[in-house]
Design an enzyme around this catalytic site. Structure first.
Site, PDB file in Angstrom:
ATOM      1  N   HIS A  83       7.881   1.931   8.294  1.00  0.00           N
ATOM      2  CA  HIS A  83       7.524   2.409   6.967  1.00  0.00           C
ATOM      3  C   HIS A  83       6.305   3.324   7.078  1.00  0.00           C
ATOM      4  O   HIS A  83       5.221   2.891   7.466  1.00  0.00           O
ATOM      5  CB  HIS A  83       7.198   1.230   6.035  1.00  0.00           C
ATOM      6  N   TYR A 212       4.772  -2.298  -4.917  1.00  0.00           N
ATOM      7  CA  TYR A 212       3.817  -3.211  -5.544  1.00  0.00           C
ATOM      8  C   TYR A 212       3.726  -2.853  -7.021  1.00  0.00           C
ATOM      9  O   TYR A 212       3.378  -1.720  -7.364  1.00  0.00           O
ATOM     10  CB  TYR A 212       2.439  -3.076  -4.894  1.00  0.00           C
ATOM     11  N   PRO A 304      -1.293 -12.965   0.146  1.00  0.00           N
ATOM     12  CA  PRO A 304      -0.340 -12.080   0.820  1.00  0.00           C
ATOM     13  C   PRO A 304      -0.322 -10.655   0.274  1.00  0.00           C
ATOM     14  O   PRO A 304       0.371  -9.796   0.828  1.00  0.00           O
ATOM     15  CB  PRO A 304       1.003 -12.772   0.574  1.00  0.00           C
ATOM     16  N   LYS A 308      -1.913  -9.171   5.242  1.00  0.00           N
ATOM     17  CA  LYS A 308      -2.872  -9.311   6.345  1.00  0.00           C
ATOM     18  C   LYS A 308      -2.770 -10.610   7.123  1.00  0.00           C
ATOM     19  O   LYS A 308      -3.392 -10.737   8.184  1.00  0.00           O
ATOM     20  CB  LYS A 308      -4.313  -9.187   5.790  1.00  0.00           C
ATOM     21  N   TYR A 396      -4.498  -0.735   4.695  1.00  0.00           N
ATOM     22  CA  TYR A 396      -3.141  -1.274   4.727  1.00  0.00           C
ATOM     23  C   TYR A 396      -2.551  -1.237   6.130  1.00  0.00           C
ATOM     24  O   TYR A 396      -1.912  -2.194   6.567  1.00  0.00           O
ATOM     25  CB  TYR A 396      -2.256  -0.491   3.765  1.00  0.00           C
TER      26      TYR A 396
END
Length: 405
Positions: A83, A212, A304, A308, A396
């Site tokens: 991704h 998200y 979550p 991480k 990220y």
């Protein structure tokens, strides 16, 4: 323990005793074995039980590189989904974040933690290294001495492992952290007033990237494990139970929280698994005591939201592995204090990012109209700002690791 009991034990000698055969324990064990450092892994559950745990599946580039170094990356590279970006939605407004563009070319790989564990199990079996499943009554002894040892029972027989060091990879409820004197532990915790209701299904993902979603009804996440297996999450109150939900109710609520165009093409199906996970942050700053080193969930837990958990565990493994190589190849025991320093610096940055993502995307019952508007303004700033995009992307994909020296 009586002298007679001690004499009846079968005694084993190793360099590093690893407690816990989850991904962090297996990864550390495989790296040590390849480096010629003897190790034994003890696990209180069966191998099948370990593989039944459903966990996250977003791997930072550094984590993927470490798995490859351990010799367990072949299937990950074949089946994992790279991704190069991720998506955010606020009240149905959809935005794409180019991770590679804003992180200097880095990306993440979607590959389930269960599959990582399976691959590491297979490689350990090939190597002939010892993993003892269903080890009962595991106890750590003399951990602040020059001669620590571990006792356990297997098939009702007592055993003792004499070792140089003990790596605690046995999770939050494990025995390793509990073996450190309470007055030596420095701990921090934050509990959030909600959890994540997760559903896994053999349906095609609704989108080709993770999405998200911040919504006035609550947070939602559209994730995946493969091109044919999806994983979705809904924010639910911490008082909620799985009995309050069924598949139809879950899918209906998910459609309300994701962008309308996604809701229209969402493919629903039977749940392979449904569960609720509470959200909290926890850090034990005593990551090293005597001959004990804490890794992964034994030392820290993050929500979550920032993806991480496994990646933080992997960074602990990398630092511990490099340290053990230095100790056994160069006698550099002077570097032992660096383990905690290096790990904690990274842990707190990941805790901050996970906390920020959680506050950024979730609805709090105590929040009013003012708070919601501020949340919306923050979303607008970060999504439409070069600096904001860079901040999210850098964190990220994973911040760089600090060297031992």
């Amino acid at each position: 323990m009586t002298k007679a009991q001690a004499n009846s034990q079968a005694t084993i000698k190793t360099q590093v005793a690893i407690i816990g055969a989850g991904p962090s324990g297996l990864l550390l064990g495989q790296l040590l074995t390849k480096a010629g450092i003897d190790n034994i892994i003890l696990e209180r559950k069966s191998g099948d039980y370990v593989l039944s745990r459903i966990r996250a599946g977003v791997l930072e580039q550094g984590t993927a590189d470490l798995i490859r170094e351990a010799g367990a990356g072949v299937r990950m590279d074949k089946e994992g989904i790279i991704h190069k970006g991720t998506d955010f939605s606020f009240q149905g407004e959809h935005h794409h974040l180019d991770l590679e563009k804003y992180s200097g070319g880095k990306h993440v790989i979607v590959y389930g933690q269960t599959e990582v564990t399976r691959d590491l199990m297979d490689e350990r079996k090939k190597s002939g290294a010892s993993t003892i499943y269903e080890a009962d009554h595991v106890k750590l002894h003399d951990v602040d001495s020059e001669s620590p040892y571990v006792t356990y029972h297997h098939n009702d027989e007592p055993f003792r492992i004499n070792c140089d060091y003990i790596a605690g990879c046995d999770g939050f409820h494990g025995v390793t952290r509990k073996s450190i004197p309470q007055d030596k532990l420095v701990e921090y915790e934050k509990v959030y007033p909600f959890g994540w209701l997760g559903l896994m299904s053999d349906t095609p993902p609704v989108h080709d990237e993770l999405v998200y979603c911040a919504h006035e009804r609550g947070f939602a996440l559209c994730s995946m494990r493969s091109e044919t297996r999806s994983r979705y999450y809904l924010q639910v109150p911490d008082t909620d139970t799985i009995d309050n939900w069924n598949e139809e109710k879950f899918w209906d609520e998910l459609k309300r929280r994701i962008p309308p165009e996604m809701a229209e093409r969402l493919v629903t199906g039977p749940a392979l698994e449904m569960s609720i996970a509470p959200l909290r942050s926890y850090v034990c700053e005593t990551m090293q005591y005597g001959k004990i080193f804490l890794l992964g969930d034994a030392a820290h837990i993050v929500p979550p939201t920032g993806a991480k958990g496994l990646n933080l565990a992997a960074s602990d493994v990398e630092t511990a592995f490099r340290l053990f190589v230095k100790i056994y190849n160069e006698g550099r025991t002077d570097l032992i204090p660096r383990y905690q320093e290096i790990c904690l610096a990274r842990v707190w940055k990941a805790v901050r990012f996970s906390w920020w993502m959680t506050m950024f995307l979730h609805r709090f019952e105590s929040a009013g109209r003012f708070d919601f508007r501020v949340q919306q303004a923050e979303f607008d700033y970060f999504i439409h700002s070069e600096a904001g995009n860079t901040t999210i992307a850098e964190n990220y994909v994973g911040l760089p690791l600090e060297e031992l020296e």
